[in-house]
Design a protein around this motif. Structure first.
Motif, PDB file in Angstrom:
ATOM      1  N   ILE A 221       0.851  -1.199   0.000  1.00  0.00           N
ATOM      2  CA  ILE A 221       0.000   0.000   0.000  1.00  0.00           C
ATOM      3  C   ILE A 221       0.888   1.251   0.000  1.00  0.00           C
ATOM      4  O   ILE A 221       1.690   1.459   0.910  1.00  0.00           O
ATOM      5  CB  ILE A 221      -0.940   0.009   1.209  1.00  0.00           C
ATOM      6  CG1 ILE A 221      -1.944  -1.135   1.069  1.00  0.00           C
ATOM      7  CG2 ILE A 221      -1.685   1.340   1.298  1.00  0.00           C
ATOM      8  CD1 ILE A 221      -2.818  -1.335   2.268  1.00  0.00           C
ATOM      9  N   ILE A 223       1.271   5.252   0.217  1.00  0.00           N
ATOM     10  CA  ILE A 223       0.532   6.414   0.713  1.00  0.00           C
ATOM     11  C   ILE A 223       1.153   7.675   0.107  1.00  0.00           C
ATOM     12  O   ILE A 223       2.303   8.022   0.396  1.00  0.00           O
ATOM     13  CB  ILE A 223       0.563   6.481   2.253  1.00  0.00           C
ATOM     14  CG1 ILE A 223      -0.030   5.187   2.831  1.00  0.00           C
ATOM     15  CG2 ILE A 223      -0.223   7.693   2.749  1.00  0.00           C
ATOM     16  CD1 ILE A 223      -0.161   5.177   4.341  1.00  0.00           C
ATOM     17  N   VAL A 249      -8.246   6.222   7.391  1.00  0.00           N
ATOM     18  CA  VAL A 249      -7.147   5.715   6.563  1.00  0.00           C
ATOM     19  C   VAL A 249      -7.013   4.198   6.738  1.00  0.00           C
ATOM     20  O   VAL A 249      -6.764   3.472   5.782  1.00  0.00           O
ATOM     21  CB  VAL A 249      -5.816   6.427   6.899  1.00  0.00           C
ATOM     22  CG1 VAL A 249      -4.690   5.889   6.029  1.00  0.00           C
ATOM     23  CG2 VAL A 249      -5.959   7.928   6.694  1.00  0.00           C
ATOM     24  N   ALA A 252      -9.404   2.469   4.550  1.00  0.00           N
ATOM     25  CA  ALA A 252      -8.949   2.468   3.153  1.00  0.00           C
ATOM     26  C   ALA A 252      -7.903   1.370   2.968  1.00  0.00           C
ATOM     27  O   ALA A 252      -7.961   0.592   2.002  1.00  0.00           O
ATOM     28  CB  ALA A 252      -8.376   3.835   2.792  1.00  0.00           C
ATOM     29  N   ALA A 253      -6.969   1.279   3.921  1.00  0.00           N
ATOM     30  CA  ALA A 253      -5.901   0.273   3.814  1.00  0.00           C
ATOM     31  C   ALA A 253      -6.495  -1.128   3.894  1.00  0.00           C
ATOM     32  O   ALA A 253      -6.099  -2.027   3.138  1.00  0.00           O
ATOM     33  CB  ALA A 253      -4.878   0.495   4.928  1.00  0.00           C
ATOM     34  N   ILE A 256      -8.206  -2.027   0.614  1.00  0.00           N
ATOM     35  CA  ILE A 256      -7.233  -2.378  -0.426  1.00  0.00           C
ATOM     36  C   ILE A 256      -6.649  -3.764  -0.142  1.00  0.00           C
ATOM     37  O   ILE A 256      -6.616  -4.626  -1.020  1.00  0.00           O
ATOM     38  CB  ILE A 256      -6.100  -1.333  -0.484  1.00  0.00           C
ATOM     39  CG1 ILE A 256      -6.646  -0.016  -1.039  1.00  0.00           C
ATOM     40  CG2 ILE A 256      -4.939  -1.833  -1.335  1.00  0.00           C
ATOM     41  CD1 ILE A 256      -5.691   1.139  -0.910  1.00  0.00           C
ATOM     42  N   GLY A 263      -2.592  -1.254  -3.953  1.00  0.00           N
ATOM     43  CA  GLY A 263      -3.388  -0.057  -4.075  1.00  0.00           C
ATOM     44  C   GLY A 263      -2.676   1.142  -3.502  1.00  0.00           C
ATOM     45  O   GLY A 263      -1.586   1.017  -2.953  1.00  0.00           O
ATOM     46  N   ILE A 265      -3.212   5.045  -1.423  1.00  0.00           N
ATOM     47  CA  ILE A 265      -4.041   5.971  -0.655  1.00  0.00           C
ATOM     48  C   ILE A 265      -3.432   7.355  -0.861  1.00  0.00           C
ATOM     49  O   ILE A 265      -2.209   7.501  -0.843  1.00  0.00           O
ATOM     50  CB  ILE A 265      -4.007   5.607   0.841  1.00  0.00           C
ATOM     51  CG1 ILE A 265      -4.619   4.217   1.050  1.00  0.00           C
ATOM     52  CG2 ILE A 265      -4.753   6.654   1.675  1.00  0.00           C
ATOM     53  CD1 ILE A 265      -4.507   3.712   2.481  1.00  0.00           C
ATOM     54  N   ASP A 292      -8.817   6.510  -1.874  1.00  0.00           N
ATOM     55  CA  ASP A 292      -8.171   5.226  -2.151  1.00  0.00           C
ATOM     56  C   ASP A 292      -8.756   4.624  -3.421  1.00  0.00           C
ATOM     57  O   ASP A 292      -9.844   4.993  -3.851  1.00  0.00           O
ATOM     58  CB  ASP A 292      -8.315   4.255  -0.960  1.00  0.00           C
ATOM     59  CG  ASP A 292      -9.725   3.725  -0.803  1.00  0.00           C
ATOM     60  OD1 ASP A 292     -10.128   2.832  -1.569  1.00  0.00           O
ATOM     61  OD2 ASP A 292     -10.464   4.210   0.095  1.00  0.00           O
ATOM     62  N   ASN A 293      -7.993   3.709  -4.026  1.00  0.00           N
ATOM     63  CA  ASN A 293      -8.457   3.075  -5.270  1.00  0.00           C
ATOM     64  C   ASN A 293      -8.890   1.625  -5.030  1.00  0.00           C
ATOM     65  O   ASN A 293      -8.813   0.797  -5.911  1.00  0.00           O
ATOM     66  CB  ASN A 293      -7.380   3.170  -6.361  1.00  0.00           C
ATOM     67  CG  ASN A 293      -6.089   2.497  -5.924  1.00  0.00           C
ATOM     68  OD1 ASN A 293      -6.019   1.941  -4.823  1.00  0.00           O
ATOM     69  ND2 ASN A 293      -5.066   2.561  -6.751  1.00  0.00           N
ATOM     70  N   THR A 345     -13.436   8.556  -1.791  1.00  0.00           N
ATOM     71  CA  THR A 345     -12.825   9.671  -1.077  1.00  0.00           C
ATOM     72  C   THR A 345     -13.646  10.022   0.156  1.00  0.00           C
ATOM     73  O   THR A 345     -14.843  10.282   0.061  1.00  0.00           O
ATOM     74  CB  THR A 345     -12.739  10.938  -1.964  1.00  0.00           C
ATOM     75  OG1 THR A 345     -12.012  10.614  -3.135  1.00  0.00           O
ATOM     76  CG2 THR A 345     -12.029  12.066  -1.238  1.00  0.00           C
TER      77      THR A 345
END
Ligand SMILES: Nc1ncnc2c1ncn2[C@@H]1O[C@H](COP(=O)(O)OP(=O)(O)OP(=O)(O)O)[C@@H](O)[C@H]1O
Ligand SMILES: [Mg+2]
Length: 357
Positions: A221, A223, A249, A252-253, A256, A263, A265, A292-293, A345
């Motif tokens: 990941i 950032i 966050v 998000a992690a 992913i 991914g 962030i 994040d994607n 987001t």
């Protein structure tokens, strides 16, 4: 050439477009040029339909204004401009007397950017709705906590009295599960500590979260940072803000990591102007975007992710975002999100009090 009568529209902050009876653009003020990323000279004489890819709703608003010969407002308009990104706008259409004598009817279109304000209002409504649920859950947590202490104490006494060692396993289960419930109840009840504000730099908060997450997720990941270095300091409770950002966050992690892919962030900060938060207008607010994607927030959770005990993750307790929202609200701020697969987001807005600006 801009007719002299129109230069009066130049300094307006609202984006204004004037079209003639055939719906061709006659003029755009500088705010509209900014909004649509074009120049009045480029689009003068062009049909409105050439400027916007999807202008059905706008057309309907124009039809309404013409039919009633008075102003008509469309509050929820999405327009794609010249193949660029979509804009979320409100538009008021007003029939006006022709500025020059060569046209028989003209229409004044006023556009306002609304996506951020609309999102804020939606989140505020949802927040109000969830207050009652939270109160109920807090009371329930209180009621569970008291007997829980008794159950644990009794299990401990029993544990000491038991003669057959193989029975200890059962009392240990009671004690362990009581402890687990206790810590869940504690998490449900903690947010009501009042913030202890001090001056702080939001980038310190973000950098701390970044190093914590990098330690927690050492693989795969990335950032990235996009910090606005002109960000003013704000008054806030550093520990609470770290916890709020960390929870977002970390989600998000986890999203992913859970989807197996590599991914990224992105942590972004910006100063935004003229924001209304909890019905108070602020000249400035600080925006933290955590993008994040990953796979995105499951659609069925969109209306409820901030509610306590709502989780889409195996082993999740569904309290991370509830806590984040409580901490942000205690700073008079707001947390909201937009999510589609591959592009999520979460945005935290924190007001800059005027004395501190
Ligand atoms: N960035 C994200 N991408 C995808 N889903 C997300 C994201 N952030 C939140 N979610 C979804 O929202 C749910 C609620 O998040 P929340 O942090 O409140 O609880 P949790 O992560 O499940 O548990 P906890 O944080 O208490 O350990 C998550 O379980 C997940 O399904
Ligand atoms: Mg979480």
């Amino acid at each position: 050439m801009t007719p002299a009568a129109l230069t009066g529209l130049d300094p307006l902050a609202t984006a204004v477009v004037l079209v003639d009876a055939g719906l061709s653009v006659r003029y755009m003020n500088p705010a509209a040029e900014n909004l649509f990323e074009t120049s009045s000279r480029n689009v003068a004489g062009q049909p409105l339909s050439g400027l916007f890819a999807d202008f059905g709703l706008l057309m309907a608003a124009i039809g309404n204004a013409r039919a009633t010969s008075s102003s008509y407002s469309e509050h929820d308009l999405e327009l794609t401009v010249n193949g660029r990104g979509r804009l979320h706008l409100s538009c008021t259409v007003t029939p006006v007397e022709p500025v020059s004598g060569d046209a028989d009817e003209e229409l004044l279109l006023e556009f306002r950017h609304i996506s951020r304000q609309l999102r804020i209002e939606r989140e505020e409504r949802m927040h109000e709705q969830s207050q009652a649920t939270r109160e109920l859950i807090r009371n329930l947590a209180h009621e569970i906590k008291n007997p829980l202490g008794g159950i644990r104490g009794a299990a401990q006494l029993l544990d000491r009295e038991l003669e057959r060692p193989n029975l200890h396993e059962y009392t240990q289960v009671i004690i362990k599960e009581a402890d687990r419930l206790q810590s869940l109840m504690d998490r449900l009840l903690t947010p009501h500590r009042l913030p202890q504000p001090g001056w702080l730099n939001l980038h310190e908060v973000l950098e701390r979260v970044r190093s914590l997450i990098e330690a927690e997720f050492p693989l795969g990941i990335a950032i990235d940072r996009d910090y606005d270095v002109s960000l003013p300091p704000i008054k806030g409770d550093k520990e609470q803000l770290i916890q709020a950002v960390l929870n977002v966050v970390r989600n998000a992690a986890q999203a992913i990591a859970g989807s197996g892919g590599k991914g990224a962030i992105l942590l972004r900060t910006r100063v935004v102007r003229q924001v209304t938060l909890a019905r108070r207008r602020y000249r400035h607010a600080l925006a933290i975007d955590i993008a994040d994607n990953g796979p995105g927030v499951p659609t069925e959770l969109h209306e409820r992710v901030f509610h306590p005990l709502v989780s889409g993750r195996a082993g999740g307790s569904g309290l991370g975002l509830t806590l984040a929202q409580t901490f942000v609200n205690q700073h008079r701020g707001l947390i909201s999100f937009d999510s589609v697969p591959g592009d999520t987001t979460f945005t935290i807005l924190l007001p800059v009090e005027d004395s501190g600006a």
